[in-house]
Design a protein around this motif. Structure first.
Motif, PDB file in Angstrom:
ATOM      1  N   PHE A  40       0.837  -1.213   0.000  1.00 20.11           N
ATOM      2  CA  PHE A  40       0.000   0.000   0.000  1.00 20.11           C
ATOM      3  C   PHE A  40       0.866   1.254   0.000  1.00 20.11           C
ATOM      4  N   THR A  43       2.232   2.633  -3.310  1.00 19.04           N
ATOM      5  CA  THR A  43       1.356   3.334  -4.253  1.00 19.04           C
ATOM      6  C   THR A  43       1.346   4.849  -4.035  1.00 19.04           C
ATOM      7  N   LEU A  44       1.959   5.312  -2.962  1.00 20.66           N
ATOM      8  CA  LEU A  44       1.912   6.749  -2.659  1.00 20.66           C
ATOM      9  C   LEU A  44       2.864   7.590  -3.518  1.00 20.66           C
ATOM     10  N   TRP A  47       4.297   7.108  -9.916  1.00 22.03           N
ATOM     11  CA  TRP A  47       4.551   5.926 -10.752  1.00 22.03           C
ATOM     12  C   TRP A  47       4.848   6.318 -12.201  1.00 22.03           C
ATOM     13  N   GLY A  66       0.765   6.249  -7.690  1.00 26.35           N
ATOM     14  CA  GLY A  66       0.242   4.903  -7.873  1.00 26.35           C
ATOM     15  C   GLY A  66      -1.220   4.766  -7.494  1.00 26.35           C
ATOM     16  N   THR A  67      -1.691   5.591  -6.543  1.00 25.88           N
ATOM     17  CA  THR A  67      -3.096   5.534  -6.162  1.00 25.88           C
ATOM     18  C   THR A  67      -4.018   5.921  -7.308  1.00 25.88           C
ATOM     19  N   THR A  68      -3.500   6.708  -8.243  1.00 25.14           N
ATOM     20  CA  THR A  68      -4.283   7.104  -9.419  1.00 25.14           C
ATOM     21  C   THR A  68      -3.985   6.206 -10.614  1.00 25.14           C
ATOM     22  N   PRO A  71      -5.409   2.229  -8.998  1.00 24.15           N
ATOM     23  CA  PRO A  71      -6.173   2.291  -7.748  1.00 24.15           C
ATOM     24  C   PRO A  71      -6.518   0.916  -7.185  1.00 24.15           C
ATOM     25  N   SER A  74      -4.157  -0.323  -4.255  1.00 21.15           N
ATOM     26  CA  SER A  74      -4.438   0.145  -2.894  1.00 21.15           C
ATOM     27  C   SER A  74      -5.592  -0.637  -2.271  1.00 21.15           C
ATOM     28  N   ALA A  75      -6.652  -0.861  -3.064  1.00 17.28           N
ATOM     29  CA  ALA A  75      -7.812  -1.573  -2.537  1.00 17.28           C
ATOM     30  C   ALA A  75      -7.473  -3.017  -2.185  1.00 17.28           C
ATOM     31  N   THR A 109      -3.124  -7.753  -7.111  1.00 22.31           N
ATOM     32  CA  THR A 109      -2.176  -6.644  -6.938  1.00 22.31           C
ATOM     33  C   THR A 109      -1.059  -6.718  -7.968  1.00 22.31           C
ATOM     34  N   CYS A 150       6.181  -2.685  -6.200  1.00 20.41           N
ATOM     35  CA  CYS A 150       4.877  -3.181  -5.774  1.00 20.41           C
ATOM     36  C   CYS A 150       4.628  -4.593  -6.281  1.00 20.41           C
TER      37      CYS A 150
END
Length: 218
Positions: A40, A43-44, A47, A66-68, A71, A74-75, A109, A150
């Motif tokens: 997790f 992803t911050l 990327w 990475g969160t965008t 996504p 992260s989930a 992932t 990741c």
């Protein structure tokens, strides 16, 4: 002269059989929590960096975290975290199901992280559209090492799920920990062996049988 203090009697093997196993399970849970937490955290950072032209024909650098860009990573990392937190208090059958879910989260992932290097333009499309006002503006896209980092953590999640499943087969059930004291006492009375009859009680029973004309040695 003071008398030597006699140590309190203990049940042989009780401490050796329970405490090390409990500590080992706790350490494994903590280590297993670390892997999806790192996935997790990966992803911050940024990327993908997109160098595109805006509607005013100006070159602009857009950093996509990475969160965008992915996504789903992260989930799914949060799903794996929740699974590790619940696997210790679950029953044997439910542990197998939870470990399977954790392994599937690790596979998902890995696929989500791998999709970013394979298609950086698609991963950055939403951010580029918001910043430039144009969709499919082309440009140059630079992929940073974080998707590969990741991906390594994703493989670690799958391995961790297998290790948890193998280790949890020797864990004792945690259901009795949440029972009320009277429920545990009733279960102990049901499983406890019957006490041996006292010698004087056996003698009285023998006299009673003899008075009734029965053979007490039969």
């Amino acid at each position: 002269m003071s008398a030597a203090r006699t140590p309190a009697p203990t049940i042989e093997g009780e401490e050796d059989s329970r405490t090390p196993r409990t500590r080992g399970a706790g350490r494994l849970i903590l280590l297993s929590l670390l892997v999806p937490a790192l996935a997790f955290a990966a992803t911050l950072p940024t990327w993908v960096t997109a160098q595109v032209d805006t509607v005013l024909a100006q070159r602009q650098d857009i950093n996509v975290p990475g969160t965008t860009a992915a996504p789903a990573v992260s989930a799914l990392a949060l799903v794996a975290l929740a699974g590790v937190l619940t696997v210790r208090i679950a029953g044997p059958v439910l542990r197998t199901v939870i470990c399977a879910v954790i392994a599937l989260a690790g596979i998902g992932t890995a696929l989500a992280a791998l999709s970013v290097p394979l298609d950086p333009e698609g991963a950055a499309r939403s951010s580029v559209g918001q910043r430039t006002g144009a969709v499919g503006a082309g440009g140059d896209y630079t992929v940073h090492p974080w998707p590969w980092v990741c991906l390594v953590f994703a493989v670690g999640i799958v391995v961790m799920a297998v290790v948890l499943w193998r280790a949890s087969r020797s864990w004792r059930g945690a259901g009795r920990r949440f029972e009320r004291p009277e429920q545990r006492a009733a279960a102990t009375r049901e499983t406890a062996p019957a006490p041996e009859q006292a010698p004087h009680a056996r003698d009285i029973d023998a006299w009673d049988r003899l008075s009734r004309g029965e053979d007490p040695t039969a």
